[in-house]
Design an enzyme around this catalytic site. Structure first.
Site, PDB file in Angstrom:
ATOM      1  N   HIS A   1       0.832  -1.204   0.000  1.00  0.00           N
ATOM      2  CA  HIS A   1       0.000   0.000   0.000  1.00  0.00           C
ATOM      3  C   HIS A   1       0.867   1.255   0.000  1.00  0.00           C
ATOM      4  O   HIS A   1       0.446   2.320   0.482  1.00  0.00           O
ATOM      5  CB  HIS A   1      -0.952   0.012   1.195  1.00  0.00           C
ATOM      6  CG  HIS A   1      -1.757  -1.242   1.339  1.00  0.00           C
ATOM      7  ND1 HIS A   1      -2.883  -1.506   0.590  1.00  0.00           N
ATOM      8  CD2 HIS A   1      -1.561  -2.327   2.133  1.00  0.00           C
ATOM      9  CE1 HIS A   1      -3.360  -2.691   0.920  1.00  0.00           C
ATOM     10  NE2 HIS A   1      -2.575  -3.215   1.843  1.00  0.00           N
TER      11      HIS A   1
ATOM     12  N   SER B   1      16.166  15.525 -20.551  1.00  0.00           N
ATOM     13  CA  SER B   1      15.137  16.555 -20.562  1.00  0.00           C
ATOM     14  C   SER B   1      15.627  17.710 -21.418  1.00  0.00           C
ATOM     15  O   SER B   1      16.820  18.036 -21.419  1.00  0.00           O
ATOM     16  CB  SER B   1      14.852  17.038 -19.137  1.00  0.00           C
ATOM     17  OG  SER B   1      14.107  18.246 -19.141  1.00  0.00           O
TER      18      SER B   1
END
Length: 482
Positions: free
Chosen positions: A191, A315
């Site tokens: 989780h 990038s």
């Protein structure tokens, strides 16, 4: 400017030579998927049709099915099979030229092969009997007899010779990484929260095991074929040659092609085997998608670092970045592949009454479905090879989460309580109070252990436990991959 008014000075890209690909598989990503062209392209379909027609003529003459048909000599059989072996650019163009007249792709193949029979005396020898078997080309067949066998041969070849070997190599590479890092401890997240530690190798082994299980299913999938006429009744066969055992002729021919004979069909082979195969391949894709998203997350978390490629840009504005582009591309390609495979599987199992033509267009998209999967496999393999494990980061992360030992301590308390040790009441609740939402140090956990009154050997075992050593059998579980 109106939307439909393009500037008059623009070069029409559709007219550029060589032709520009409309889709990425035949353009940007062509090198990664090119091997599939030999199996799942339109040219490959026509070559497979020629192969089926050639083998049908040889089968009929070899088994004396049609009275009066001559038996072909070995060199005549080879001449026909060479038509398939030498099928290339010129033959593709010739078939296209014939189809412009026939406006029917299978009929074009029939006429193409009949041309070769007529040319046999000049190409082979003057006394060849090949011109005499002219009318055995496409004898008693419907187009779907040719097409279903052709697609089965094409898909089988694409899977066995291209897709499956690449998929196996990927699973093997994941398994090798699992073995290499079998004992590298890692904080688990369930989780998204810190949980009982594992090892990096064991987590990779889970994915390799899942991939290999799907590969075993795919390896056992059948490729079916039929040859029984316009509505699956052998009507034309019996009308032409009533004394032949046409079911035996059909079965032996389909099995000669290396396929499984389907005895009960309408005009079309029911395509159920395709749906089964595509579902299995899609499931492999989805497991691989899970691998891609997990590895992406591990990169984001710092478990893996990416080895920069010299000269590459991560990038356009942030020069420090090394983006996990391989795994992101894989995700997208796997999703496209699964969408196509799911559509193929759901559409192909339905035919209106004895025949409709929806499968004709649908099956022409088998190539893109496998192409995007193959491209994703290539993406992931290249991505995995550019990874390095940051063991120091893993150690720091584990040392920052001593509270994960709460499970171990409360389990030891439960065992001690069963053994009759006093003071072991409510172990889960006591550990919950100590650890839930808290960050503990090694000293905090050891002090708590010392306060419990556990037997000395249990106390020592728990005091010696750390998040990095609390990995159970994880390292040894990787051996299940062998």
């Amino acid at each position: 400017m109106p939307l439909d008014d393009a500037p008059a000075t623009r070069v029409p890209l559709a007219d550029v030579t060589p032709a520009i690909a409309l889709g990425p598989l035949d353009g940007r990503y062509r090198p990664a998927v090119a091997p599939l062209v030999d199996h799942l392209s339109e040219a490959a379909l026509n070559r497979a049709r020629v192969e089926v027609e050639v083998e049908w003529v040889i089968h009929l003459t070899s088994h004396a099915v049609v009275p009066g048909a001559p038996e072909l000599a070995p060199d005549e059989q080879q001449y026909l099979r060479d038509v398939v072996a030498t099928f290339g650019a010129d033959e593709v163009a010739e078939l296209a030229e014939i189809e412009r007249t026939t406006v029917h792709d299978v009929k074009a193949v029939e006429y193409f092969l009949k041309r070769r029979l007529a040319a046999a005396p000049d190409a082979l020898r003057a006394d060849t009997v090949l011109p005499r078997v002219n009318e055995l080309v496409h004898f008693a067949l419907t187009s779907e007899d040719v097409n279903n066998l052709s697609y089965a041969l094409m898909v089988r070849g694409a899977v066995s010779q291209v897709w499956f070997p690449a998929a196996v190599e990927l699973a093997d590479e994941v398994a090798a990484l699992a073995a290499e890092h079998a004992a590298v401890p890692m904080l688990a997240l369930t989780h998204g929260q810190p949980a009982t530690p594992t090892t990096l190798g064991k987590e990779l082994a889970v994915l390799a095991h899942r991939l290999r299980r799907q590969l075993r299913r795919i390896a056992s999938d059948e490729y079916l074929g039929k040859l029984n006429g316009a509505t699956g009744t052998y009507g034309a066969h019996l009308a032409a040659v009533p004394d032949a055992d046409w079911q035996v002729v059909s079965r032996t021919f389909v099995e000669h092609l290396g396929l499984t004979w389907n005895p009960l069909t309408t005009q079309i082979e029911s395509h159920d085997w395709q749906a089964e195969l595509y579902a299995d391949v899609a499931r492999y894709n989805r497991v691989l998608h899970n691998l891609a998203t997990d590895v992406w997350t591990y990169i984001s978390r710092g478990v893996f670092t990416q080895i920069p490629v010299a000269g590459a840009t991560g990038s356009s504005t942030m020069p420090h970045k090394v983006n996990p582009i391989r795994f992101e591309n894989a995700e997208a390609n796997l999703e496209i592949s699964c969408a196509l495979l799911d559509t193929l599987a759901s559409t192909l199992v339905t035919s209106r009454l004895q025949r409709d033509l929806t499968d004709s267009t649908t099956q022409r998209n088998i190539g893109p479905a496998f192409g995007h999967s193959l491209l994703a496999i290539d993406n992931v393999r290249r991505g995995l090879r550019a990874l390095s494990v940051d063991t120091a980061m893993l150690a720091r992360e584990l040392d920052a989460n001593w509270e994960v030992l709460g499970e171990a301590v409360q389990s030891a308390m439960r065992a001690a309580s069963v053994a009759g040790v006093a003071g072991m009441d409510n172990p889960y609740e006591r550990l919950k109070e100590l650890t839930r939402g808290q960050r503990l140090t090694a000293d905090d956990m050891r002090a708590f252990v010392d306060s419990l009154g556990l037997p000395q050997d249990v106390t020592e075992r728990l005091r010696n436990l750390s998040p990095g050593s609390y990995t159970g059998l994880a390292a040894s579980l990787v051996a299940h991959l062998e």
